[in-house]
Design a protein around this motif. Sequence first.
Motif, mmCIF file in Angstrom:
data_model
loop_
_atom_site.group_PDB
_atom_site.id
_atom_site.type_symbol
_atom_site.label_atom_id
_atom_site.label_comp_id
_atom_site.label_asym_id
_atom_site.label_seq_id
_atom_site.Cartn_x
_atom_site.Cartn_y
_atom_site.Cartn_z
ATOM 1 N N ASP A 53 -2.571 116.205 14.368
ATOM 2 C CA ASP A 53 -3.384 115.562 13.486
ATOM 3 C C ASP A 53 -4.859 115.995 13.574
ATOM 4 O OD1 ASP A 53 -3.625 114.257 15.930
ATOM 5 O OD2 ASP A 53 -3.650 112.037 15.169
ATOM 6 N N LEU A 54 -4.954 116.948 14.639
ATOM 7 C CA LEU A 54 -6.196 117.317 14.837
ATOM 8 C C LEU A 54 -6.672 118.022 13.669
ATOM 9 C CD1 LEU A 54 -8.027 118.010 17.266
ATOM 10 C CD2 LEU A 54 -7.055 120.132 17.508
ATOM 11 N N PRO A 55 -8.065 117.484 13.175
ATOM 12 C CA PRO A 55 -8.667 118.062 12.036
ATOM 13 C C PRO A 55 -9.243 119.536 12.253
ATOM 14 C CG PRO A 55 -10.205 116.619 13.244
ATOM 15 C CD PRO A 55 -8.896 116.784 13.790
ATOM 16 N N VAL A 56 -8.962 120.403 11.439
ATOM 17 C CA VAL A 56 -9.091 121.784 11.381
ATOM 18 C C VAL A 56 -10.303 122.286 10.366
ATOM 19 C CG1 VAL A 56 -8.300 124.080 11.272
ATOM 20 C CG2 VAL A 56 -6.970 122.555 12.096
ATOM 21 N N GLU A 57 -11.390 122.592 10.663
ATOM 22 C CA GLU A 57 -12.511 123.064 9.833
ATOM 23 C C GLU A 57 -12.325 124.375 9.322
ATOM 24 O OE1 GLU A 57 -16.352 121.912 11.298
ATOM 25 O OE2 GLU A 57 -15.651 119.784 11.948
ATOM 26 N N PRO A 58 -13.015 124.534 8.107
ATOM 27 C CA PRO A 58 -12.682 126.165 7.667
ATOM 28 C C PRO A 58 -13.154 127.178 8.793
ATOM 29 C CG PRO A 58 -13.686 124.776 5.993
ATOM 30 C CD PRO A 58 -13.622 123.762 7.155
ATOM 31 N N TRP A 59 -14.364 127.081 9.492
ATOM 32 C CA TRP A 59 -14.916 127.947 10.459
ATOM 33 C C TRP A 59 -13.724 128.221 11.474
ATOM 34 C CZ3 TRP A 59 -15.499 127.094 15.721
ATOM 35 C CH2 TRP A 59 -15.412 126.035 16.158
ATOM 36 N N GLN A 60 -13.161 126.988 11.977
ATOM 37 C CA GLN A 60 -12.069 127.111 12.868
ATOM 38 C C GLN A 60 -10.879 127.911 12.247
ATOM 39 O OE1 GLN A 60 -11.968 122.912 13.418
ATOM 40 N NE2 GLN A 60 -11.876 123.183 15.525
ATOM 41 N N ALA A 61 -10.697 127.757 11.322
ATOM 42 C CA ALA A 61 -9.591 128.844 10.551
ATOM 43 C C ALA A 61 -9.981 130.165 10.593
ATOM 44 C CB ALA A 61 -9.008 128.069 9.230
ATOM 45 N N GLY A 62 -11.367 130.266 10.160
ATOM 46 C CA GLY A 62 -11.380 131.774 10.079
ATOM 47 C C GLY A 62 -11.705 132.184 11.256
ATOM 48 N N ALA A 63 -12.133 131.609 12.396
ATOM 49 C CA ALA A 63 -11.995 132.197 13.870
ATOM 50 C C ALA A 63 -10.903 132.501 14.326
ATOM 51 C CB ALA A 63 -12.664 131.202 14.786
ATOM 52 N N VAL A 64 -9.654 131.818 14.002
ATOM 53 C CA VAL A 64 -8.398 131.945 14.269
ATOM 54 C C VAL A 64 -8.095 133.196 13.528
ATOM 55 C CG1 VAL A 64 -5.999 131.301 14.195
ATOM 56 C CG2 VAL A 64 -7.639 129.651 15.057
ATOM 57 N N ALA A 65 -8.388 133.174 11.991
ATOM 58 C CA ALA A 65 -7.906 134.437 11.315
ATOM 59 C C ALA A 65 -8.375 135.793 11.835
ATOM 60 C CB ALA A 65 -8.272 133.918 9.926
ATOM 61 N N ALA A 66 -9.770 135.658 12.203
ATOM 62 C CA ALA A 66 -10.459 136.810 12.629
ATOM 63 C C ALA A 66 -9.667 137.419 14.091
ATOM 64 C CB ALA A 66 -12.087 136.516 12.997
ATOM 65 N N LEU A 67 -9.532 136.480 14.841
ATOM 66 C CA LEU A 67 -8.666 136.855 16.181
ATOM 67 C C LEU A 67 -7.396 137.392 15.897
ATOM 68 C CD1 LEU A 67 -9.858 133.917 18.297
ATOM 69 C CD2 LEU A 67 -10.558 135.893 18.838
ATOM 70 N N ALA A 68 -6.898 136.860 14.782
ATOM 71 C CA ALA A 68 -5.632 137.452 14.514
ATOM 72 C C ALA A 68 -5.670 138.873 13.970
ATOM 73 C CB ALA A 68 -4.855 136.432 13.633
ATOM 74 N N LEU A 69 -6.502 139.144 13.222
ATOM 75 C CA LEU A 69 -6.847 140.397 12.609
ATOM 76 C C LEU A 69 -7.266 141.393 13.522
ATOM 77 C CD1 LEU A 69 -8.529 139.499 9.265
ATOM 78 C CD2 LEU A 69 -5.998 140.529 9.460
ATOM 79 N N LEU A 70 -8.035 140.958 14.491
ATOM 80 C CA LEU A 70 -8.541 142.018 15.521
ATOM 81 C C LEU A 70 -7.304 142.182 16.652
ATOM 82 C CD1 LEU A 70 -11.800 140.337 16.516
ATOM 83 C CD2 LEU A 70 -11.517 142.561 15.412
ATOM 84 N N SER A 71 -6.345 141.221 16.607
ATOM 85 C CA SER A 71 -5.309 141.510 17.673
ATOM 86 C C SER A 71 -4.297 142.475 17.043
ATOM 87 C CB SER A 71 -4.733 140.011 17.947
ATOM 88 O OG SER A 71 -3.965 139.675 16.832
ATOM 89 N N VAL A 72 -4.236 142.783 15.682
ATOM 90 C CA VAL A 72 -3.459 143.524 15.497
ATOM 91 C C VAL A 72 -3.969 145.118 15.464
ATOM 92 C CG1 VAL A 72 -3.945 143.877 12.836
ATOM 93 C CG2 VAL A 72 -1.525 143.814 13.696
ATOM 94 N N LEU A 73 -5.231 145.279 15.746
ATOM 95 C CA LEU A 73 -5.825 146.704 15.713
ATOM 96 C C LEU A 73 -5.329 147.539 16.953
ATOM 97 C CD1 LEU A 73 -9.295 145.981 14.897
ATOM 98 C CD2 LEU A 73 -7.573 146.677 13.335
#
Length: 176
Positions: A53-73
Motif C-alpha cells: 500500500d506504499l504510495p508511489v508518486e510519478p517522480w518515483q515511477a520515473g526514477a525506477v523507469a530511468a534506472l530500468a532503461l539505463l540498466s539495459v544499455l
Amino acid sequence: MPEMTRISRLSGGLRWLALVLAAVLPLIVALAVLRAIRDPASLLAQFPGLAADLPVEPWQAGAVAALALLSVLPMVRALAAMAALFARYRAGEVLSPVNADSILTIGRWLVMVALAGVAVPTAQALALSWRAPQRTLQIALDGGTLGFLMAAGFLTVIGWVMREAAAVKAENEAFV
C-alpha cells in the motif's frame, strides 16, 4: 577445414540472434516503463520487501523507469560487440587483435550487466520507499548473478589471453 565451416555457420546464426536481442531488449524494457508510468503502483509487485500500500508518486515511477532503461544499455552494448565478433568469425577471421579486443569488451560489458543486476534493483527499491516512514534498502545477490559475474570475468580474462595469443601470432608471422 570442417571446424571453420562449423564456426562460420554457428557464428552467422549467433550474429543474427545478438542483433535481434539488442533490438528487442530495449523495447521490452520500454514497454515495462510505459506500464509503470501509467500505473506507478504496479511497480510495488516487483519489490516484495516493500509494503503493497506504499504510495508511489510519478517522480518515483520515473526514477525506477530511468534506472530500468539505463540498466539495459550494458547488455545492448555487449550484444552489439558480440554481433560484430560473430560477423568476423563468420568471415573466417578467428585469431586477430580486433577479435581479442572484442572478447575483452564483451567481458567488461557483461561485468557491468552483472553489477547493474544488483545495483539497479537496490536503487529502485530505495526510490520507491523514499517517502515511506522507513526507507528500504534491498540488496539481492543470488547464485545466478554470481555465476553470471564469474562468466563475465572469465570472458574478460579470455580477452586478455586472446590479445596475447594474437600478438604472438603476429610476431611469428613477422619471422616467416
